[in-house]
Write a protein that holds these residues in place. Structure first.
Motif, PDB file in Angstrom:
ATOM      1  N   ALA A  58       0.824  -1.208   0.000  1.00 53.83           N
ATOM      2  CA  ALA A  58       0.000   0.000   0.000  1.00 53.83           C
ATOM      3  C   ALA A  58       0.861   1.263   0.000  1.00 53.83           C
ATOM      4  O   ALA A  58       0.561   2.236  -0.702  1.00 53.83           O
ATOM      5  N   ALA A  59       1.941   1.250   0.781  1.00 55.27           N
ATOM      6  CA  ALA A  59       2.811   2.422   0.862  1.00 55.27           C
ATOM      7  C   ALA A  59       3.584   2.628  -0.435  1.00 55.27           C
ATOM      8  O   ALA A  59       3.671   3.750  -0.950  1.00 55.27           O
ATOM      9  N   VAL A  60       4.141   1.550  -0.984  1.00 54.94           N
ATOM     10  CA  VAL A  60       4.950   1.661  -2.207  1.00 54.94           C
ATOM     11  C   VAL A  60       4.120   2.115  -3.396  1.00 54.94           C
ATOM     12  O   VAL A  60       4.580   2.911  -4.220  1.00 54.94           O
ATOM     13  N   PHE A  61       2.881   1.630  -3.469  1.00 55.98           N
ATOM     14  CA  PHE A  61       2.043   1.974  -4.612  1.00 55.98           C
ATOM     15  C   PHE A  61       0.965   3.008  -4.275  1.00 55.98           C
ATOM     16  O   PHE A  61       0.014   3.200  -5.029  1.00 55.98           O
ATOM     17  N   SER A  62       1.133   3.676  -3.128  1.00 58.48           N
ATOM     18  CA  SER A  62       0.234   4.768  -2.714  1.00 58.48           C
ATOM     19  C   SER A  62      -1.234   4.359  -2.714  1.00 58.48           C
ATOM     20  O   SER A  62      -2.101   5.096  -3.208  1.00 58.48           O
ATOM     21  N   LEU A  63      -1.520   3.193  -2.150  1.00 57.10           N
ATOM     22  CA  LEU A  63      -2.896   2.712  -2.035  1.00 57.10           C
ATOM     23  C   LEU A  63      -3.473   3.140  -0.683  1.00 57.10           C
ATOM     24  O   LEU A  63      -2.731   3.398   0.258  1.00 57.10           O
ATOM     25  N   PRO A  64      -4.789   3.230  -0.569  1.00 59.65           N
ATOM     26  CA  PRO A  64      -5.406   3.649   0.705  1.00 59.65           C
ATOM     27  C   PRO A  64      -5.092   2.666   1.827  1.00 59.65           C
ATOM     28  O   PRO A  64      -5.192   1.449   1.648  1.00 59.65           O
ATOM     29  N   ALA A  65      -4.707   3.210   2.989  1.00 60.81           N
ATOM     30  CA  ALA A  65      -4.303   2.347   4.102  1.00 60.81           C
ATOM     31  C   ALA A  65      -5.302   2.341   5.260  1.00 60.81           C
ATOM     32  O   ALA A  65      -5.108   1.615   6.229  1.00 60.81           O
TER      33      ALA A  65
END
Length: 226
Positions: A58-65
């Motif tokens: 999620a962090a690497v691909f800027s996905l909602p966390a």
């Protein structure tokens, strides 16, 4: 190997990884509480590892966390869920930072180097060092996921980045994961409302820290917000 060619290859690999993640439906799963919780529960003892790895993705691909954090509290319980959420968020932030510094640095600088947010981060680190990192982590002026990449192309130390990220993310991770876990385990009770009140006070207190911190360090908050 030519540096530019190496960067292109690394970016292509990341693109393939993202395609694989999209193909298996992980992105849709992250948007659905029930599906995400089922994924972790069905994994058994591997659920801990999968949970943290999903945070990294999620962090690497800027996905909602947000779903990940809240689900952690529900699946693992208030305390363990909060700890795992904080650990996962920190490792994920460090992973994105490392991608920006060692894998996609050239690409990021070429494409986003003139972006106003990236320039503010670079200037802020040059003038105030780790103090600027502390401030922007406490006050989400810039999206957290974007910050990871922006700080990766500055000269800030990795260890400093990791420690500050861990500390400044702790209040939010604990409040959201803990509250979600508390509701899942005990429902809406008097005890829950008391804890919710305490959590509100903690978050309010945390929101006031940046103002005091910026004033003591001589950092102009208005300049960052513009």
């Amino acid at each position: 190997m030519n540096k530019k060619l190496k960067t292109i290859i690394m970016i292509a690999v990341l693109a393939l990884v993202f395609y694989g993640i999209y193909s298996i439906g992980l992105i849709d799963t992250l948007k659905d509480f029930d599906k995400f919780q089922a994924l972790i529960k069905d994994a058994g003892s591997l659920g801990y590892v999968i949970y943290i790895l999903i945070f990294v993705v999620a962090a690497v691909f800027s996905l909602p966390a947000s779903v990940i954090t809240i689900s952690g509290g529900i699946v693992f319980g208030p305390v363990l869920g909060a700890l795992l959420a904080l650990l996962g968020a920190t490792i994920g932030a460090v992973a994105a930072f490392l991608v920006a510094r060692y894998i996609a640095r050239g690409f990021i600088v070429d494409k986003f180097g003139k972006n106003a947010m990236f320039q503010k981060v670079e200037e802020g680190v040059e003038k105030n060092g780790k103090d600027f990192l502390i401030l922007t982590r406490l006050v989400p002026v810039f999206p957290y996921n974007i910050q990871n990449y922006a700080y990766g192309v500055t000269n800030i130390n990795l260890f400093t980045y990791a420690i500050i990220t861990f500390i400044t993310m702790a209040p939010g991770a604990f409040v959201y994961a803990y509250m979600a876990g508390e509701i899942a385990q005990n429902g809406i009770t008097t005890s829950f409302f008391i804890k919710l009140l305490i959590a509100g006070i903690v978050l309010f207190g945390a929101s006031q820290v940046p103002k005091i911190f910026a004033k003591r360090k001589g950092i102009n908050m208005e300049t960052i917000n513009k």
